[in-house]
Design a protein around this motif. Structure first.
Motif, short mmCIF file in Angstrom:
data_model
loop_
_atom_site.label_atom_id
_atom_site.label_comp_id
_atom_site.label_asym_id
_atom_site.label_seq_id
_atom_site.Cartn_x
_atom_site.Cartn_y
_atom_site.Cartn_z
N TYR A 89 32.28 -9.19 -15.26
CA TYR A 89 31.48 -8.27 -16.38
C TYR A 89 30.69 -9.05 -17.85
CZ TYR A 89 32.56 -4.69 -12.64
OH TYR A 89 32.49 -4.44 -11.44
N VAL A 90 31.70 -9.65 -17.89
CA VAL A 90 32.08 -9.87 -19.28
C VAL A 90 30.83 -11.71 -18.44
CG1 VAL A 90 32.93 -11.16 -21.33
CG2 VAL A 90 33.95 -9.36 -20.67
N LEU A 91 31.48 -11.66 -18.32
CA LEU A 91 30.51 -13.45 -17.27
C LEU A 91 28.80 -12.70 -17.12
CD1 LEU A 91 30.53 -16.72 -16.95
CD2 LEU A 91 31.77 -16.44 -14.75
N VAL A 92 28.48 -11.76 -16.15
CA VAL A 92 27.47 -11.35 -16.35
C VAL A 92 26.80 -11.72 -16.75
CG1 VAL A 92 26.29 -9.41 -14.99
CG2 VAL A 92 28.40 -10.54 -13.82
N PHE A 93 27.36 -10.58 -18.18
CA PHE A 93 26.21 -10.41 -19.31
C PHE A 93 26.25 -11.88 -19.85
CE2 PHE A 93 26.41 -9.65 -24.37
CZ PHE A 93 25.52 -8.81 -24.27
N VAL A 94 26.96 -12.49 -20.51
CA VAL A 94 26.68 -13.34 -21.12
C VAL A 94 25.23 -14.64 -20.19
CG1 VAL A 94 27.45 -16.21 -21.43
CG2 VAL A 94 29.12 -13.49 -21.86
N VAL A 95 25.71 -14.83 -18.78
CA VAL A 95 24.57 -15.24 -17.83
C VAL A 95 22.99 -15.23 -18.28
CG1 VAL A 95 23.92 -15.71 -15.04
CG2 VAL A 95 26.44 -16.46 -15.75
N LEU A 96 23.40 -13.30 -18.31
CA LEU A 96 21.71 -12.38 -18.37
C LEU A 96 21.37 -13.33 -19.95
CD1 LEU A 96 22.47 -9.21 -16.53
CD2 LEU A 96 21.01 -11.13 -15.74
N VAL A 97 22.35 -13.25 -20.80
CA VAL A 97 21.60 -13.74 -22.53
C VAL A 97 21.69 -15.50 -22.28
CG1 VAL A 97 23.07 -14.35 -24.38
CG2 VAL A 97 23.12 -11.95 -23.54
N VAL A 98 22.09 -16.03 -21.52
CA VAL A 98 22.15 -17.21 -21.13
C VAL A 98 20.53 -17.92 -20.96
CG1 VAL A 98 22.30 -19.84 -20.36
CG2 VAL A 98 23.60 -17.99 -21.66
N TYR A 99 19.84 -16.77 -19.74
CA TYR A 99 19.10 -16.88 -18.64
C TYR A 99 17.77 -16.40 -19.36
CZ TYR A 99 15.39 -15.02 -15.72
OH TYR A 99 14.07 -14.97 -15.11
N CYS A 100 18.16 -15.76 -20.34
CA CYS A 100 17.01 -14.77 -21.08
C CYS A 100 16.02 -16.46 -22.53
CB CYS A 100 17.34 -13.73 -21.87
SG CYS A 100 17.05 -12.30 -20.64
N LEU A 101 17.53 -16.25 -22.80
CA LEU A 101 17.34 -17.79 -24.02
C LEU A 101 16.48 -18.95 -23.43
CD1 LEU A 101 20.48 -18.08 -25.88
CD2 LEU A 101 18.32 -16.33 -26.39
N ILE A 102 16.98 -19.10 -22.20
CA ILE A 102 16.78 -19.97 -21.44
C ILE A 102 15.09 -19.43 -21.59
CG2 ILE A 102 16.57 -21.77 -19.50
CD1 ILE A 102 19.20 -21.64 -19.44
N SER A 103 13.94 -18.95 -20.37
CA SER A 103 13.36 -18.44 -20.68
C SER A 103 12.18 -18.04 -21.47
CB SER A 103 13.33 -17.10 -19.34
OG SER A 103 14.01 -15.74 -19.87
N SER A 104 13.06 -18.37 -22.52
CA SER A 104 12.02 -17.79 -23.75
C SER A 104 12.35 -18.91 -25.25
CB SER A 104 12.26 -16.46 -24.43
OG SER A 104 11.76 -16.22 -25.77
N PRO A 105 11.29 -19.91 -25.04
CA PRO A 105 11.70 -21.21 -25.55
C PRO A 105 11.66 -20.47 -27.17
CG PRO A 105 10.47 -21.55 -23.93
CD PRO A 105 10.37 -20.51 -23.69
N LEU A 106 10.60 -19.57 -27.38
CA LEU A 106 9.87 -19.06 -28.80
C LEU A 106 11.32 -18.85 -29.46
CD1 LEU A 106 8.07 -19.11 -30.76
CD2 LEU A 106 6.66 -16.76 -30.06
N LEU A 107 11.99 -17.35 -28.69
CA LEU A 107 13.62 -17.14 -29.35
C LEU A 107 14.53 -18.18 -29.83
CD1 LEU A 107 14.86 -14.85 -30.25
CD2 LEU A 107 15.57 -14.41 -27.89
N LEU A 108 14.49 -19.73 -28.69
CA LEU A 108 15.13 -20.36 -29.43
C LEU A 108 15.01 -21.03 -30.41
CD1 LEU A 108 15.83 -22.15 -25.43
CD2 LEU A 108 17.90 -21.20 -27.37
N ILE A 109 13.79 -21.66 -30.86
CA ILE A 109 13.06 -22.48 -32.17
C ILE A 109 13.06 -21.15 -33.03
CG2 ILE A 109 10.96 -22.61 -33.21
CD1 ILE A 109 9.74 -23.59 -30.47
N VAL A 110 13.29 -20.04 -32.75
CA VAL A 110 13.97 -19.05 -34.04
C VAL A 110 15.24 -19.49 -34.73
CG1 VAL A 110 13.27 -17.48 -34.95
CG2 VAL A 110 11.95 -17.89 -33.75
N ILE A 111 16.15 -19.34 -33.57
CA ILE A 111 17.58 -19.11 -33.62
C ILE A 111 18.08 -20.53 -33.80
CG2 ILE A 111 19.73 -19.03 -32.44
CD1 ILE A 111 18.16 -17.21 -29.86
N ALA A 112 17.78 -21.48 -33.60
CA ALA A 112 17.85 -22.69 -33.93
C ALA A 112 16.95 -22.79 -35.70
CB ALA A 112 16.97 -23.55 -33.27
N ALA A 113 15.98 -22.89 -36.22
CA ALA A 113 16.03 -22.29 -37.50
C ALA A 113 16.35 -22.12 -38.12
CB ALA A 113 14.78 -22.02 -37.37
#
Length: 203
Positions: A89-113
């Motif tokens: 279940y922890v792995l499922v949560f991590v996979v969903l988080v990674v999926y959301c980050l990949i599908s939102s490039p703008l959020l990735l840019i903000v996190i990287a900044a």
């Protein structure tokens, strides 16, 4: 007339010198040791989760999905499945988080900044302390300032909606899997209590 009498007094022994308190400190006055989460503790936590990860063939075995026959069985099934498949279940949560980050490039840019700004602040702080108007600004205060300044950008990138989506999707998937997965069909070790014969079904 009385004769003058001479009395000889002899002093012998050693005089103990007082112990100087400047060289020793009282145990009650000693500074407390700062507590921090060390890296080995984090590695140990991930190691335990990885060791308890169940095979995906067992986790997604469709033949074991059955409707619980009663409310009592549903409650026990939720408890046992969450305990047994905790790492999955922890792995499922991590996979969903990674999926959301990949599908939102703008959020990735903000996190990287934000991460880059924190890294630069730590590098600058190691070289020279930052001072504003004669007051030293600690590294924790710099991190806090970076976090506060990043909040509007995270909201603009849709981080709030993503967080609620990840939490909602995780709760729905975990609850559905734990409720409908038949724990009785698993071949667990002898030290783990099975549901068969240990549960009195409520009518």
């Amino acid at each position: 007339m009385l004769n003058d009498t001479k009395i000889d007094v002899e002093l012998s022994g050693e005089i103990d010198e007082p112990i100087k308190s400047g060289t020793t400190t009282s145990p009650s006055m000693s500074l407390p040791t700062p507590l921090s989460i060390s890296q080995p503790v984090v590695k140990e936590w991930f190691g335990k989760k990885k060791a308890n990860l169940r095979p995906f063939g067992t986790f997604f075995n469709t033949t074991n999905f059955q409707v619980p026959p009663s409310a009592g069985r549903l409650t026990k099934r939720l408890y046992k499945n969450i305990e047994y498949f905790q790492s999955n279940y922890v792995l499922v949560f991590v996979v969903l988080v990674v999926y959301c980050l990949i599908s939102s490039p703008l959020l990735l840019i903000v996190i990287a900044a934000a991460g880059g700004a924190s890294y630069i602040a730590s590098m600058k702080n190691s070289e020279r302390k930052l001072a504003i108007a004669g007051h030293e600004v600690s590294l924790a205060q710099q991190y806090g300032l970076i976090s506060v300044c990043s909040i509007p950008f995270f909201l603009w990138a849709g981080a709030g909606g993503i967080v609620f989506w990840v939490l909602g999707a995780s709760m729905f998937f975990i609850t559905a899997h734990a409720a409908f997965y038949n724990y009785d069909a698993l071949e667990v070790a002898e030290d783990q209590e099975q549901l068969v014969g240990a549960i009195v079904e409520e009518v």
